[in-house]
Design an enzyme around this catalytic site. Structure first.
Site, short mmCIF file in Angstrom:
data_model
loop_
_atom_site.label_atom_id
_atom_site.label_comp_id
_atom_site.label_asym_id
_atom_site.label_seq_id
_atom_site.Cartn_x
_atom_site.Cartn_y
_atom_site.Cartn_z
N GLU A 1 0.78 -1.24 0.00
CA GLU A 1 0.00 0.00 0.00
C GLU A 1 0.82 1.30 0.00
OE1 GLU A 1 -2.95 -0.24 3.11
OE2 GLU A 1 -3.99 -1.89 2.15
N GLU B 1 -5.63 -8.63 0.33
CA GLU B 1 -6.31 -8.37 1.62
C GLU B 1 -7.78 -8.08 1.34
OE1 GLU B 1 -4.80 -5.32 4.28
OE2 GLU B 1 -2.74 -5.90 3.80
C1 BGC Z 1 -3.37 -2.74 5.82
C2 BGC Z 1 -3.44 -3.60 7.05
C3 BGC Z 1 -4.56 -3.10 7.94
C4 BGC Z 1 -5.87 -3.25 7.19
C5 BGC Z 1 -7.10 -2.90 7.98
C6 BGC Z 1 -4.70 -2.36 5.25
O1 BGC Z 1 -4.66 -1.03 4.89
O2 BGC Z 1 -2.51 -3.29 4.87
O3 BGC Z 1 -2.20 -3.60 7.68
O4 BGC Z 1 -4.58 -3.66 9.18
O5 BGC Z 1 -5.82 -2.44 6.05
O6 BGC Z 1 -7.12 -1.59 8.39
#
Ligand code: BGC
Length: 447
Positions: free
Chosen positions: A166, A352
């Protein structure tokens, strides 16, 4: 629809990050990171907590891999803490740091779980911050050296490498808004950071290819579809600027070697300084093997006459997670399809996706049915994207267990496992983890 309807070699995994779970912040020769320093600064974290202990994964790594095995996942995305490897960011390697990750990787492989390794998930060695951090091009050089150390050490063991997690958060959230470490609020600084990161990424990919390391290399972007609040030309223009700022500021350099012209001009007009030495981003477009996308929600945007972006996000009526983020599963299909269409048929991973919810532990159980619904609907959206021809190769849930959620501390819970902070950090299966185990075991469908 069942798991077996997805491609047979599809990766199903969970994702984590070093600072959020490892703890052991000053053990075995680890150096200080910018997140150690930031979290220890009063007023930065919602509950005043730190990642000093976090989930203590550093000491419970084997136990956690056992849980992964039981979940039936076939891949695990984790990040390496740079200051564990180079306590001062460069020069002297800390053998104990390498040993930790080596045993983690070996344990994963022993359990047939494919490692996906992120080199940088935000914990920059504090020593490099003393010298300007990501604003200093020397940090980019140190990053490439650190990356090569890991490529050499884990060559043949790790198949999937990620340079940065990110870049939007590393640059804008951390250096323009100051919400994340190192807590700087200066727009031109954020632009320089983005530039240096993207350049470091390109250089790392180049070295990886030139030196012939085995495996594949890519980057992870947090992307959101941006929708205009109304159909008015002002709102549509605002949505376009937000799209440039959130998505294209990184996608265009990576795939085309240029910044999006319309926003670039705005930055040049506002921050003349940005034009000096920060125009040529062609170094970022070194050909990589895949793109990771972190998808959480969409952005609905309205015109607001502000000085720079002239755009603001609006909160529409919708179901939301505990982060306040709209639950919008179709956005997953939309964003991967958009990238596929506009940037070419590169292999994609959802690196993610997940939901923070107000989970409650009652009699040793957590009934998080909303998370099950959330996952089902997002899996379906991924399936539709694959059906429509998008080269989507895997899906990583954020996250394995409740962890240190950056500026929110321990107040937000994204985990499939509850971590009992009152009871020796015991991991407890939430209903969603049990459901995932069944789904990945081909026992339940998404209907
Ligand atoms: C990040 C994580 C974070 C998740 C939830 C993402 O932006 O890569 O490290 O915990 O979002 O907020």
């Amino acid at each position: 629809m069942k798991k077996e309807d997805f491609p047979p070699d599809f990766l199903w995994g969970v994702a984590t990050a070093s600072y959020q779970i490892e703890g052991a912040y000053n053990e075995d020769g680890k150096g200080e990171s910018i997140w150690d320093r930031f979290a220890h600064t009063p007023g930065t974290i919602a509950d005043g907590s730190t990642g000093d202990v976090a989930c203590d994964h550093y000491h419970r790594c084997k136990e956690d891999i056992e849980l992964m095995k039981e979940l039936n996942i076939n891949s695990y995305r984790f990040s390496v803490s740079w200051p564990r490897i180079f306590p001062c960011g460069r020069d002297n390697v800390n053998k104990k740091g390498l040993d930790f990750y080596k045993s983690l990787i070996e344990e994963l492989l022993k359990n047939n779980i494919k490692p996906m390794l992120t080199l940088y998930h935000w914990d920059l060695p504090q020593h490099l911050q003393f010298h300007g951090g990501w604003v200093n091009p020397e940090t980019s050089k140190a990053f490439v050296d650190y990356a090569v150390t890991l490529f050499e050490e884990f060559n043949g063991l790790v198949d999937l490498w990620i340079t940065f997690n990110e870049p939007w958060c590393i640059s804008f959230l951390s250096h323009q808004m100051g919400k994340h470490a190192p807590g700087i609020e200066d727009y031109p600084t954020a632009l320089k950071v983005a530039h240096n990161l993207l350049t470091a990424h390109g250089e790392t990919v180049k070295v990886f290819k030139e030196r012939g390391f085995s495996g594949k290399i890519g980057i992870v972007l947090n992307l959101s579809p941006v929708h205009s609040f109304t159909d008015s030309p002002e709102d549509r223009e605002a949505a376009n600027f937000m799209d440039c700022y959130k998505n294209r500021w990184f996608l265009d350099p990576l795939f085309k070697g240029t910044y999006p012209e319309e926003l670039f001009q705005v930055f040049v007009n506002n921050f003349g300084d940005f034009t000096r030495g920060y125009q040529d981003i062609s170094g970022a477009s070194e050909k990589m093997d895949f793109l990771g996308i972190n998808y959480y929600s969409r952005d609905v945007v309205q015109y607001d006459g502000g000085e720079i972006l002239k755009a603001k996000s609006v909160t529409v009526e919708a179901e939301r997670t505990d982060m306040g983020w709209e639950i919008y599963p179709e956005g997953l299909r939309e964003i991967v399809s958009k990238v596929h269409k506009e940037y070419g048929a590169i292999p994609l991973y959802i690196t993610e996706n997940g939901a923070a919810l107000k989970d409650e532990l009652k009699n040793g159980e957590v009934h998080d049915w909303q998370r099950i619904e959330f996952l089902k609907n997002h899996f379906k959206s991924a399936y539709q994207a694959i059906q429509s021809g998008v080269d989507l190769r895997g899906y990583f849930i954020w996250t394995l267990m409740d962890d240190f959620e950056w500026e929110c501390g321990y107040t937000k819970k994204f985990g499939l496992f509850h971590v009992d902070y009152d009871n020796n950090l015991q991991r407890i299966w939430k209903d969603s983890a049990k459901w995932l185990r069944e789904f990945l075991g081909n026992k339940v469908s998404l209907e």
